[in-house]
Design an enzyme around this catalytic site. Structure first.
Site, PDB file in Angstrom:
ATOM      1  N   HIS A  89     -65.907  88.104 109.803  1.00 54.54           N
ATOM      2  CA  HIS A  89     -65.952  89.058 108.698  1.00 54.54           C
ATOM      3  C   HIS A  89     -67.185  88.791 107.850  1.00 54.54           C
ATOM      4  CE1 HIS A  89     -65.031  91.589 105.417  1.00 54.54           C
ATOM      5  NE2 HIS A  89     -64.676  90.625 104.586  1.00 54.54           N
ATOM      6  N   ASP A 114     -75.637  99.689 124.653  1.00 56.24           N
ATOM      7  CA  ASP A 114     -75.420  98.440 125.391  1.00 56.24           C
ATOM      8  C   ASP A 114     -74.273  97.628 124.793  1.00 56.24           C
ATOM      9  OD1 ASP A 114     -77.643  98.915 126.988  1.00 56.24           O
ATOM     10  OD2 ASP A 114     -78.963  97.548 125.889  1.00 56.24           O
ATOM     11  N   HIS A 154     -65.830  98.213 102.064  1.00 56.13           N
ATOM     12  CA  HIS A 154     -65.605  96.769 102.099  1.00 56.13           C
ATOM     13  C   HIS A 154     -66.672  96.024 102.896  1.00 56.13           C
ATOM     14  CE1 HIS A 154     -62.571  93.304 103.076  1.00 56.13           C
ATOM     15  NE2 HIS A 154     -63.728  92.878 102.655  1.00 56.13           N
ATOM     16  N   TYR A 208     -75.682  93.344 133.954  1.00 60.24           N
ATOM     17  CA  TYR A 208     -76.426  92.385 133.159  1.00 60.24           C
ATOM     18  C   TYR A 208     -75.564  91.166 132.848  1.00 60.24           C
ATOM     19  CZ  TYR A 208     -78.945  90.608 129.041  1.00 60.24           C
ATOM     20  OH  TYR A 208     -79.606  89.826 128.138  1.00 60.24           O
TER      21      TYR A 208
HETATM   22 ZN   LIG Z   1     -64.463  90.930 102.578  1.00 63.54          ZN
END
Ligand SMILES: [Zn+2]
Length: 214
Positions: A89, A114, A154, A208
C-alpha cells in the site's frame, strides 16, 4: 521477515512514500499468517526484528509493536485471494492524484499492457476501521488482470504472487501514472486496441516470463 523488512527500502528508493505512510506485507508460505510492517516505525529503523506477524483476521501473533493500521485490509486480501502472496500500500503521488480525481488510468502504454493487461482500475471510497477497504480491493481486483487498484480519494493497493512482485506492481503503477498524466497535459493519449493489449499481455506474462522468472 528480512525480505519484507528489506522491501520497504524499495518504497523509499522509488519515492513512493512519505513519513511512515505505506507498507508491505508477505504471506508466510503454508501457514495462515503474514508478516507486515509495524505501525509508526520510521523506514530506516525497520528490520527483521521489528516486523510483526498477524493471522488472517489481522490479529497480532508475534512482535513487540502494533501492526500497521492498514493490517485489516491486507488480512482481508489474504483471506479472500488465496493466490496472493504479497500486498503493498502506498500514497504514491501520481497514482494517488488519479485516485483523488476518481479516474482509472487508461491503457495507453505498451508497458501498461505488459504489466497490468489493461487499465489500472478505480476502487471505491472506503473508510479505515472495518473491512471496507479490503472488500473494495478484492471486489475490484478479483478476476481483473491488473495487480494494482486506485482506491478512490486514498491511494494504491497492489498485489503479487510474493511481496517482491507486489512492490514491482506498486513501482510500475506510479511510473505509468506519471507518464499518462504528463501525456494528458499535452493532449489526449491514444488508446491501444484491445487485441494488441491482449497480445502484449500474453507475451509478457508467458513467453517473456518463462525466460526470465519474475
Ligand atoms: Zn493509506
Amino acid at each position: 521477515m528480512a525480505t519484507v523488512a528489506g522491501l520497504h527500502a524499495e518504497l523509499v528508493r522509488y519515492n513512493l512514500v512519505a513519513w511512515t505512510a505505506g507498507n508491505v506485507s508477505g504471506r508466510i508460505p503454508g501457514e495462515d499468517l503474514f508478516v507486515i510492517k509495524p505501525s509508526g516505525v520510521s523506514y530506516d529503523e525497520l528490520s527483521a526484528a521489528n516486523m510483526v506477524v498477524c493471522d488472517l483476521d489481522g490479529d497480532l501473533v508475534q512482535g513487540a509493536h502494533a501492526p500497521s493500521s492498514d493490517t485489516a485490509a491486507h488480512a482481508y486480501v489474504y483471506r479472500n485471494m488465496p493466490d496472493v502472496g504479497g500486498v503493498v500500500h502506498t500514497h504514491s503521488t501520481y497514482a494517488t492524484a488519479w485516485a483523488a480525481r476518481g479516474e482509472a488510468i487508461p491503457c495507453v502504454l505498451t508497458a501498461m499492457a505488459d504489466e497490468f493487461g489493461g487499465e489500472i482500475p478505480l476502487g471505491p471510497f472506503a473508510l479505515i476501521g472495518d473491512d471496507s477497504i479490503g472488500r473494495g480491493i478484492v471486489e475490484t481486483l478479483k478476476g481483473h488482470r491488473s495487480k494494482a487498484v486506485l482506491m478512490r480519494n486514498h491511494g494504491v493497493f497492489s498485489i503479487g504472487k510474493d511481496p517482491r512482485a507486489a512492490v514491482k506492481a506498486a513501482v510500475m503503477c506510479e511510473d505509468v501514472a506519471r507518464t499518462v498524466h504528463v501525456a494528458r497535459q499535452l493532449g489526449e493519449p491514444l488508446p491501444i486496441p484491445q487485441d494488441d493489449i491482449d497480445r502484449l499481455y500474453d507475451r509478457y506474462q508467458n513467453v517473456y516470463g518463462q525466460r526470465s522468472p519474475r
